[in-house]
Each structure stands twice: as C-alpha cells, then as structure tokens.
Scaffold this active site. Structure first.
Site, mmCIF file in Angstrom:
data_model
loop_
_atom_site.group_PDB
_atom_site.id
_atom_site.type_symbol
_atom_site.label_atom_id
_atom_site.label_comp_id
_atom_site.label_asym_id
_atom_site.label_seq_id
_atom_site.Cartn_x
_atom_site.Cartn_y
_atom_site.Cartn_z
ATOM 1 N N HIS A 292 0.796 -1.236 0.000
ATOM 2 C CA HIS A 292 0.000 0.000 0.000
ATOM 3 C C HIS A 292 0.824 1.279 0.000
ATOM 4 O O HIS A 292 0.257 2.366 0.018
ATOM 5 C CB HIS A 292 -0.933 0.025 1.210
ATOM 6 N N LYS A 483 -8.267 14.311 3.414
ATOM 7 C CA LYS A 483 -7.432 13.099 3.454
ATOM 8 C C LYS A 483 -6.493 13.242 4.645
ATOM 9 O O LYS A 483 -6.418 14.311 5.253
ATOM 10 C CB LYS A 483 -6.643 12.928 2.151
ATOM 11 N N LYS A 489 1.045 14.319 0.556
ATOM 12 C CA LYS A 489 -0.271 14.674 -0.002
ATOM 13 C C LYS A 489 -0.373 16.168 -0.333
ATOM 14 O O LYS A 489 -1.312 16.609 -0.965
ATOM 15 C CB LYS A 489 -1.378 14.240 0.964
#
Length: 756
Positions: A292, A483, A489
């Site tokens: 992941h 998020k 990010k």
C-alpha cells in the site's frame, strides 16, 4: 399537520427502504419500541439520541440474524474457499469506540483462543517446542456484514484480549494483589488502543504484540473451520492439509499481518508435523500480499531483539525461510553478492532488523499494488530484485469504492436522477453508468445534475453554519481536499494557492474573482509534528482571510475538524472540485479521488495513483491535470531539487513565503511557521515549489470553466459516466479470479421466510 410527500420523495423513501430490506414498517416500529424498553431499559421520557440509535441498530440486527445464520450454514454445507473476501471473514483490532458498547456485534466467548508470547524454544526428538510462554486469551466479537439484496450476511470477526482467569494467581496468594491486577491490565492492553500512525513505522513492542495477537487468533480460527465440516461442529474432521490452499485464501493487507507466514509455518511444521517443503508449499499457495505504500519510512522493519524476546520460535522460522530463499537467489544469480544483501529478509546494521515486506514477497504466491502506476513503480524500484526473480508473482489490482455507500446512501438525490435515466441496475453493476454519456447534451439531465449539486451544497453550508458557526457562500466553488495530513499529499501546495489567491484579491479588490470556499480536512498522527503544523497553518490562514472585509465572501478557508466517514458522506456530495495533488510517484492509489468523481466533483490532480486511470477513463480533457510526471520527478532527483531557484524566479511564490516567514498569518507568534518555511526551502522531499506555477495556472482554468455552469456540468456528467471502473465490486472480482482462485458469485440465498 405534516404535508403529503411528493412523488419524488416517495420514490426516494422506497429506494432507501428497499436498500435496508425492511418490508414491514409496523413490525419495525414494534421491535424498535421493544428494544428501547427491554434491551436498553429506557422510555421516551429519558431516552437519548444514542439510545434511539442503539434501539434501531438492535432492530436491524434482528432482521439480519436469520440471513446471517443461513449464510453460515450455506458455507459449511457447500464448503467454498474462504478469505477475507467473498465469502469473507475480516479481522481488525478494537478501539475506544467501544466505550458505550457496540449494538452490532455479538460476543463469542465459547470460541475464545489462547495466544502465546515470550518463552523459549526447546529442540526435542519430536521437533521444536515453544515453552514457558505467557498466555493471553483472544475473545472473538462477530459483526454481520450484509450483502446487497442477496440475503447473504458475512462475518467480520474482531478479537479482544483477555487475561486468563489463573493469570498470576500465585501473586494473589503471596499478597501481590495490586501487581497481579496491573499485570492483568497489561495483558488486556493489547486490544485496547490502535496505533494511529499511518505511513510511518514505529517499532514499538505493543504494536508487534497487536499484530501477532490478531494473526495467531485468526489463524487458529481458520484452521478450526478448515478441520470442521458441518455448521456449528467443533470436532476436527479434516486432518490432511493438502487441500488447505483450495479452501483458504489469506490476503496480507500490507505488512501488518505478515507474521501469518511464520505462524502458519509454525502450526504446520511444529504442531501438524508436516515436513518443511510441503508446509512451505501450502503456505505460499495460501498467502498473497498487497502493498500500500512506496514511502520507505512506512515499511515495517522489526528489530531482531524484539522478535527474539517476544516470538523466539517465529524468529527461528524467519531465519530458516531467509536461508532457503537466499539459496534460491544465489542459484539464479550466481556470484551476485550485493543482490543477496539487498534481497535478504534480515538487514544487518547497528540494529539488526527483519524486513517484513521481503518476508511477504518470499512467502506469497501473488504480490500486487493498488493502482496501475503504483504496481509498475514497485516492479521498477523497491521490489525490482524480487520482480526479476519471480516476475509471475507481480500483479495490479486498482482500488475501488462501494457505490452503495458512496452514491446511493450518501447522495440519494444524484442516485435518483441517474436511476430515472438508466434504471437501478448500476447500483450492482457500476459500468452501466456509461449509458449516461448519451445524456451529456440532454438539457433536462444537465439541469437535474446541477440542481442536485446545488441542493447538496446548500445542505452542507447549513451544516457548516450550525457546527462551525461559519457563514459561506453556497454559490461559491466548493474546493475540497480531505485526506490524512501528510507532507506527500501536499496540503501545503493547496495553502500556497489559497494565499496567492488572497494576495491577488488584495492587490485588485475591484476585479471579479470566481468565489471559492476552500475546505481542507484530515487527521494528523499524534507524533507527526509537521502534519500538526500544517493544520495550524490552515487555521491561521482562515483566521486572516475569513475576517478580511476586502475579501468578503469571495474566499473562505475552513479546516474541517474530526474528518471521518460520517463527515465524508456530507462533504463529498457537495464538492465541486476535488484536490488530488500528491507528488507524482508517492500516492499508491487513493480512494477519496474515486468518491469525488462518482459524486459529480471535477478533479485537479497530478498524474499519480489512481488519478492516472481516472483521467484515462474520463479523457484527459475532462480532468484538470498539472505538474510533474513520475519521469520528471526522477529527472529532478538526478539533477537535484533546489527550492531557492523557484523562490528567486517566481515573485508570487516569494511573497507567500515571506508572509509565512514574517508572521503575517501568526502576528502573536511571528516565527510560528519557521519549521514549515525551513522544510519547504531546504529539505522538501515532495518538491512543492516545483509544481507551484503549473498548479496556479491550472486553478485559473478551473475558475474559468466554473463561470460557464452548463459546460462545467457537462464535464461533471462525463466524469460520473466513466467512474464505473472504480467500483470495489470490480476490484474484489479481480482479486477473487486472479489471486484467490474463486469465481465471484451473484447468487442470492432465499430469505429466512422463504422455502429453500
């Protein structure tokens, strides 16, 4: 008197009621009142909203029980392959949400299992024995997971740690009562709190205990089920494990359950007396690994000294796996010593560690990333050596989201408008949304889609006013980034754009600007200082912008606190613009991006994670793509990223950074954001400045299109129509066929009141 319902409202009620499968409203009310009275021992004079929720939950659970039991009977009779999928058993650790109890779960104390820690290994003529261990009991709690309109109810099984009744009993007898109670608490801490760090590995003993606890309990449970043949039977019937991989699939969802590999080997070799090679064949054919993240700091690398103390037999098994694995590598690549070092499960150094990702790859028959670009990066970079050894293992499985929750439940207005045009079958076959492409020029459909969006925005604006006491312009562009807060990010890039926009309004206060409400939400890991500073910055920018009379309602900045699923269900249907702006090559997939696309938001994003496939499905002309591609990032890394170059060259960027440095957004603490400025200027791994210019230009294109509501909505329709690929139904079907070796079934079981 209440007004009569319109036809549309009736339709919506019917569709939602049908979803829940509740056929008889009178019966539902009766059961609700019964649970309020007899289960919760309350009446309406004293009942709280939580009591009403619990009463309703118990009522719905009653409705599921018949289906739940019948599903389990069906699985035992038909004996299908089981996984964490379809038919499925899931596992998770419990958290503080249990403070008030959980009405959905059923405790199963009769299936409590022992889990062993510490001790030492004795090698006897009968093989290795792990002795003098400390035992913690694992008690299962089952939660029903209903299928969509098929009467199937699967089970998610969670485990709670309990100290055995005789725990340190000798201490009671010699007066060490307090210590015995404290030790008991220590044992039960294992399932008390979940480590919240994400994308960051912290090698704590309690975390390792949690990982092994869940793995050991689940594997014992899986083997008990495998050995039993009839529903409810606890006597072992099967003793031969040859068919185990044909009946069981274990999907290692990241490296957290990686100890399943040595634990299954320990059970097969030490307890079932299987020879090593046969046990290894069974283990590899049973296990598969999903990666992941590519961030190196997130990969689990457990110190050997911890494993040696906590799980001594497992460490021995890992050493044996490593030796045999490296023998294969050496035979395939003779003389390549450096490759052996790179691929070893054991990392030498000041602290000797076990690389859990390497263990997962060695012990699995399939390895996958969660978006096409991510799977390619794995093969080319961090797992390159492993791909060269066993290319057949590597696959891609692009993530997906469930349209039941992320469209029908959270956005019934949009679901209804879609169903009026193409029927309801899209709910379980999301590819059917492609039929909407023929409505891109349909004026009535364009109007309906825009109307639903506006209604959702008004509803969310009212929620913000109620909860946050913030007044926003519902006609403004809702620009949303929700998020986890993490440097990769790039919430900071969003902040730089907001400040740039603010500066432009201040510079030309009489010019027309497309009004925007920028909302950023997400949680930071407790020990992640930079993430917490980013939240502090967002709120500080909001304090300045939202109180500047020059700006008015042309720009608002809101930090959405306590971002969670229930808040996502409100904000995503109201979004106009979805921010997916990670540095190319860092986001494995993302799923929020898919939720926004399905709910009629347009995406501004980099070519990263699942964005690449989303842009491919919708057409790049229907996406706001900006910034470096993975190849550009690689080239910049080779050349060397120098933030100063951008700072010197771009006046608007320089102004923003000077404002952050000077305390413009923190007048009471002028150096509050010095750590952020220092990071951006001198050690920004995620190259925020390199994409700043292109991001600002791309945001100008967003504003320009928003001025043309018809064209904006046509682009929205194209996005919704091409989001079908991103259904979790497709993802799970691919895992089933290509990894687990089972054919997904659309079979419907008879309801409990139907004859079989």
């Amino acid at each position: 008197m209440s007004r009569p319902l319109s036809d549309q409202e009736k339709r919506k009620q019917i569709s939602v009621r049908g979803l829940a499968g509740v056929e008889n409203v009178t019966e539902l009310k009766k059961n609700f009142n019964r649970h309020l009275h007899f289960t919760l021992v309350k009446d309406r004079n004293v009942a709280t909203p939580r009591d009403y929720y619990f009463a309703l939950a118990h009522t719905v659970r009653d409705h599921l029980v018949g289906r739940w039991i019948r599903t389990q009977q069906h699985y035992y009779e038909k004996d299908p392959k089981v996984l964490l999928g379809t038919p499925g058993v899931g596992m998770e650790e419990a958290d503080d949400w249990l403070r008030y109890g959980n009405p959905w779960e059923k405790a199963r104390p009769e299936f409590t299992l022992p889990v062993h820690f510490y001790g030492h290994v004795e090698h006897t003529s009968q093989g290795a024995k792990w002795v003098d261990t400390q035992v913690v009991l694992a008690m299962p709690y089952d939660t029903p997971v209903p299928g969509y309109r098929n009467n199937i109810v699967n089970t998610m099984r969670l485990w709670s740690a309990k100290a055995p009744n005789d725990f340190n009993l000798k201490d009671f007898n010699v007066g060490g009562y307090i210590q015995a109670v404290l030790d008991r608490n220590l044992a039960e801490n294992i399932s008390r709190v979940l480590y919240p760090n994400d994308n960051f590995f912290e090698g704590k003993e309690l975390r390792l205990k949690q990982e092994y606890f869940v793995v050991a309990a689940t594997l014992q449970d899986i083997i008990r089920r495998f050995k039993s043949s009839k529903f409810g039977c606890r006597d072992p019937v099967r003793t031969n494990f040859d068919a185990f991989p044909d009946k069981v699939a274990i999907q290692l969802n990241d490296t957290h359950p990686s100890l399943a590999i040595p634990e299954l080997m320990r059970i097969l070799v030490d307890l079932e007396r299987m020879d090593w090679d046969k046990a290894w064949d069974v283990t590899v054919r049973t296990c598969a690994y999903t990666n992941h993240t590519v961030l190196p700091e997130a990969l689990e690398r457990w110190p050997v000294h911890l494993l040696e103390t906590l799980l001594p037999r497992h460490l021995q098994i890992i050493y044996e796996i490593n030796q045999r694995f490296l023998n294969r590598v050496a035979a395939t690549f003779p003389g390549d010593v450096d490759r052996l070092r790179r691929m070893s499960l054991v990392e030498e150094g000041a602290v000797k560690r076990i690389n859990m990702a390497h263990l997962c790859i060695a012990g699995s028959h399939a390895v996958n990333g969660v978006a096409r670009i991510h799977s390619e990066i794995l093969k080319k970079t961090i797992f390159k050596d492993f791909y060269e050894l066993e290319p057949h293992k590597f696959q891609n499985k692009t993530n997906g989201i469930t349209p039941r929750r992320w469209l029908v439940l959270c956005n019934p207005g949009l679901a209804e408008v879609i169903a009026e045009r193409i029927g309801e079958d899209f709910i379980s076959d999301l590819d059917q949304l492609r039929k909407l492409l023929s409505f891109v020029d349909d004026e009535a459909f364009i109007r309906d889609v825009a109307k639903v969006k506006q209604e959702n925005k008004l509803k969310f604006a009212a929620y913000l006013e109620r909860e946050y006491k913030v007044h926003i312009n519902p006609n403004s562009l809702f620009d949303i980034q929700v998020k986890r807060i993490h440097e990769y990010k790039r919430q900071l890039l969003n902040c730089l754009h907001v400040i740039t926009l603010y500066n432009r309004i201040k510079r030309e206060p009489n010019k027309f600007f497309v009004p925007r409400t920028v909302m950023i939400g997400g949680k930071a890991a407790p020990g992640y200082h930079m993430a917490k500073m980013i939240i502090r910055l967002i709120t500080a920018i909001g304090d300045v912008v939202n109180h500047d009379p020059t700006v008015g309602d042309r720009l608002r900045v809101i930090f959405l606190e306590n971002y969670r699923v229930s808040l996502a269900e409100k904000v995503i249907p109201a979004a106009d613009l979805s921010e997916q702006i990670s540095t190319a090559g860092t986001e494995a997939s993302g799923t929020g991006n898919m939720k926004f696309m399905l709910n009629g938001a347009l995406t501004i994003g980099t070519m990263d994670g699942a964005n690449v496939e989303m842009a491919e499905e919708a057409g790049e002309e229907n996406f706001f793509i900006f910034g470096m591609r993975v190849e550009d990032v690689d080239k910049l890394d080779q050349r060397g990223y120098n933030a100063q170059e951008y700072y010197d060259r771009i006046p608007e960027l320089r102004q923003v950074i000077e404002q952050l440095s000077s305390g413009f957004f923190s007048p009471k603490q002028p150096d509050l954001f010095k750590d952020i400025v220092n990071m951006l200027m001198h050690h920004d791994r995620f190259k925020v400045f390199a994409d700043y210019e292109d991001y600002i230009k791309c945001q100008e294109k967003v504003s320009a299109l928003y001025k043309n509501p018809r064209e904006w909505t046509r682009m929205v329709i194209r996005n919704i129509a091409t989001s079908g690929k991103f259904s979790s139904d497709r993802t799970i079907a691919q895992y089933a066929r290509e990894i687990w070796g089972v054919e997904p079934s659309r079979q419907r079981l008879p309801a409990p009141d139907e004859a079989i």
